[in-house]
Structure formats: structure tokens, C-alpha cells
Design a protein around this motif. Sequence first.
Motif, PDB file in Angstrom:
ATOM      1  N   ALA A  29       0.859  -1.189   0.000  1.00  0.00           N
ATOM      2  CA  ALA A  29       0.000   0.000   0.000  1.00  0.00           C
ATOM      3  C   ALA A  29       0.892   1.235   0.000  1.00  0.00           C
ATOM      4  CB  ALA A  29      -0.893   0.001   1.230  1.00  0.00           C
ATOM      5  N   TYR A  30       0.301   2.362  -0.343  1.00  0.00           N
ATOM      6  CA  TYR A  30       1.068   3.603  -0.304  1.00  0.00           C
ATOM      7  C   TYR A  30       0.286   4.686   0.412  1.00  0.00           C
ATOM      8  CZ  TYR A  30      -1.620   5.125  -4.445  1.00  0.00           C
ATOM      9  OH  TYR A  30      -2.609   5.461  -5.329  1.00  0.00           O
ATOM     10  N   LEU A  31       1.039   5.548   1.087  1.00  0.00           N
ATOM     11  CA  LEU A  31       0.488   6.691   1.808  1.00  0.00           C
ATOM     12  C   LEU A  31       0.625   7.936   0.955  1.00  0.00           C
ATOM     13  CD1 LEU A  31       1.949   6.370   5.399  1.00  0.00           C
ATOM     14  CD2 LEU A  31      -0.430   6.200   4.750  1.00  0.00           C
ATOM     15  N   ARG A  32      -0.352   8.804   1.100  1.00  0.00           N
ATOM     16  CA  ARG A  32      -0.276  10.059   0.369  1.00  0.00           C
ATOM     17  C   ARG A  32      -0.977  11.140   1.181  1.00  0.00           C
ATOM     18  NH1 ARG A  32      -2.756  11.044  -5.612  1.00  0.00           N
ATOM     19  NH2 ARG A  32      -2.072  13.183  -5.818  1.00  0.00           N
ATOM     20  N   LEU A  92      -9.651  14.645  -2.057  1.00  0.00           N
ATOM     21  CA  LEU A  92     -10.126  13.320  -1.684  1.00  0.00           C
ATOM     22  C   LEU A  92     -11.569  13.042  -2.085  1.00  0.00           C
ATOM     23  CD1 LEU A  92      -8.532  13.092   1.829  1.00  0.00           C
ATOM     24  CD2 LEU A  92      -8.020  11.637  -0.119  1.00  0.00           C
ATOM     25  N   ARG A  93     -12.347  14.060  -2.280  1.00  0.00           N
ATOM     26  CA  ARG A  93     -13.769  13.860  -2.597  1.00  0.00           C
ATOM     27  C   ARG A  93     -13.970  12.934  -3.799  1.00  0.00           C
ATOM     28  NH1 ARG A  93     -17.066  17.953   0.085  1.00  0.00           N
ATOM     29  NH2 ARG A  93     -15.627  19.440   1.007  1.00  0.00           N
ATOM     30  N   GLY A  94     -13.115  13.027  -4.798  1.00  0.00           N
ATOM     31  CA  GLY A  94     -13.232  12.178  -5.974  1.00  0.00           C
ATOM     32  C   GLY A  94     -12.761  10.754  -5.754  1.00  0.00           C
ATOM     33  N   ARG A  95     -11.933  10.532  -4.746  1.00  0.00           N
ATOM     34  CA  ARG A  95     -11.355   9.207  -4.506  1.00  0.00           C
ATOM     35  C   ARG A  95     -12.138   8.371  -3.496  1.00  0.00           C
ATOM     36  NH1 ARG A  95      -6.862   7.006  -6.784  1.00  0.00           N
ATOM     37  NH2 ARG A  95      -5.023   8.017  -6.071  1.00  0.00           N
ATOM     38  N   PHE A  96     -12.755   9.029  -2.518  1.00  0.00           N
ATOM     39  CA  PHE A  96     -13.476   8.323  -1.477  1.00  0.00           C
ATOM     40  C   PHE A  96     -14.967   8.649  -1.585  1.00  0.00           C
ATOM     41  CE2 PHE A  96      -9.247   8.329   0.259  1.00  0.00           C
ATOM     42  CZ  PHE A  96      -9.157   7.164   0.996  1.00  0.00           C
ATOM     43  N   PRO A  97     -15.770   7.682  -1.957  1.00  0.00           N
ATOM     44  CA  PRO A  97     -17.209   7.935  -2.029  1.00  0.00           C
ATOM     45  C   PRO A  97     -17.765   8.272  -0.644  1.00  0.00           C
ATOM     46  CG  PRO A  97     -16.646   5.735  -2.838  1.00  0.00           C
ATOM     47  CD  PRO A  97     -15.402   6.334  -2.297  1.00  0.00           C
ATOM     48  N   GLY A  98     -18.727   9.149  -0.611  1.00  0.00           N
ATOM     49  CA  GLY A  98     -19.381   9.477   0.650  1.00  0.00           C
ATOM     50  C   GLY A  98     -18.692  10.531   1.483  1.00  0.00           C
ATOM     51  N   PRO A 110     -13.901  21.360   3.916  1.00  0.00           N
ATOM     52  CA  PRO A 110     -12.917  21.695   2.876  1.00  0.00           C
ATOM     53  C   PRO A 110     -11.618  22.199   3.494  1.00  0.00           C
ATOM     54  CG  PRO A 110     -14.629  23.372   2.984  1.00  0.00           C
ATOM     55  CD  PRO A 110     -15.024  22.287   3.939  1.00  0.00           C
ATOM     56  N   GLY A 111     -10.518  21.976   2.775  1.00  0.00           N
ATOM     57  CA  GLY A 111      -9.227  22.518   3.178  1.00  0.00           C
ATOM     58  C   GLY A 111      -8.474  21.738   4.247  1.00  0.00           C
ATOM     59  N   LEU A 112      -8.953  20.567   4.640  1.00  0.00           N
ATOM     60  CA  LEU A 112      -8.237  19.751   5.631  1.00  0.00           C
ATOM     61  C   LEU A 112      -7.081  19.019   4.966  1.00  0.00           C
ATOM     62  CD1 LEU A 112     -11.163  18.038   7.548  1.00  0.00           C
ATOM     63  CD2 LEU A 112      -9.797  19.970   8.319  1.00  0.00           C
ATOM     64  N   GLU A 113      -5.984  18.843   5.692  1.00  0.00           N
ATOM     65  CA  GLU A 113      -4.871  18.020   5.229  1.00  0.00           C
ATOM     66  C   GLU A 113      -4.986  16.667   5.913  1.00  0.00           C
ATOM     67  OE1 GLU A 113      -2.338  18.644   2.945  1.00  0.00           O
ATOM     68  OE2 GLU A 113      -3.549  20.397   2.447  1.00  0.00           O
ATOM     69  N   LEU A 122      -8.553   6.787   5.688  1.00  0.00           N
ATOM     70  CA  LEU A 122      -8.121   8.170   5.863  1.00  0.00           C
ATOM     71  C   LEU A 122      -7.744   8.374   7.313  1.00  0.00           C
ATOM     72  CD1 LEU A 122     -10.868  10.216   4.006  1.00  0.00           C
ATOM     73  CD2 LEU A 122      -8.510   9.891   3.305  1.00  0.00           C
ATOM     74  N   ALA A 123      -6.751   9.212   7.557  1.00  0.00           N
ATOM     75  CA  ALA A 123      -6.337   9.528   8.922  1.00  0.00           C
ATOM     76  C   ALA A 123      -5.889  10.981   8.980  1.00  0.00           C
ATOM     77  CB  ALA A 123      -5.193   8.610   9.356  1.00  0.00           C
TER      78      ALA A 123
END
Length: 89
Positions: free
Chosen positions: A28-31, A38-44, A50-53, A67-68
Motif C-alpha cells: 500500500a502507499y500513503l499520500r 479526496l472527494r473524488g477518490r473516497f465515495p461518501g 474543505p481545506g483539511l490536510e 483516511l487519517a
Amino acid sequence: MTRTVDTTAAKPVMSAGELAHLGEGTVAYLRKMSSDDLRGRFPGLDQIAPGLELWALFAANGQPILLADERDRALAGAMENDLTTVARH
């Protein structure tokens, strides 16, 4: 002393299907990503601010796993799932 390298030796060939499944279930890889990306990668994720890292953990095939809010938590999730993390460039 001069060394010659044999460039005619057969090189292993991997099919596109084999390449697509390389590391599946083990790598696995971390990013680090913003919640906006992330909205496009994680459904729901409609209700995420907005604007969180955040740190995202993805399977070798790009499927999102978790996600963490901290890198160490994402790494712990990888370890709990017996996944080896690799750097993504």
C-alpha cells in the motif's frame, strides 16, 4: 581491467494483467492529500470540511483503504492489515 556486460540476456516480461495485480493485498502507499482532492477518490465524503490536510492509505491498485488525520495513524492502519507501505513519487 575492462568489464563487458551481456545486454543480449533474456529479460523477464510481465503482462499488463500481472503488472496490474503486482503487490495486491500486500503493498500500500500513503499520500498526504487535501480534503478537496479526496472527494473524488473516497465515495461518501460529502460532509468532510474543505481545506483539511489528511493522510490517505491506498492499495497497490489505487483503491482507497483509509483516511487519517495523522501519518502515524495511517501507518498503524497499514500494519494492522499486514500491508507493506511504499513511497509514491
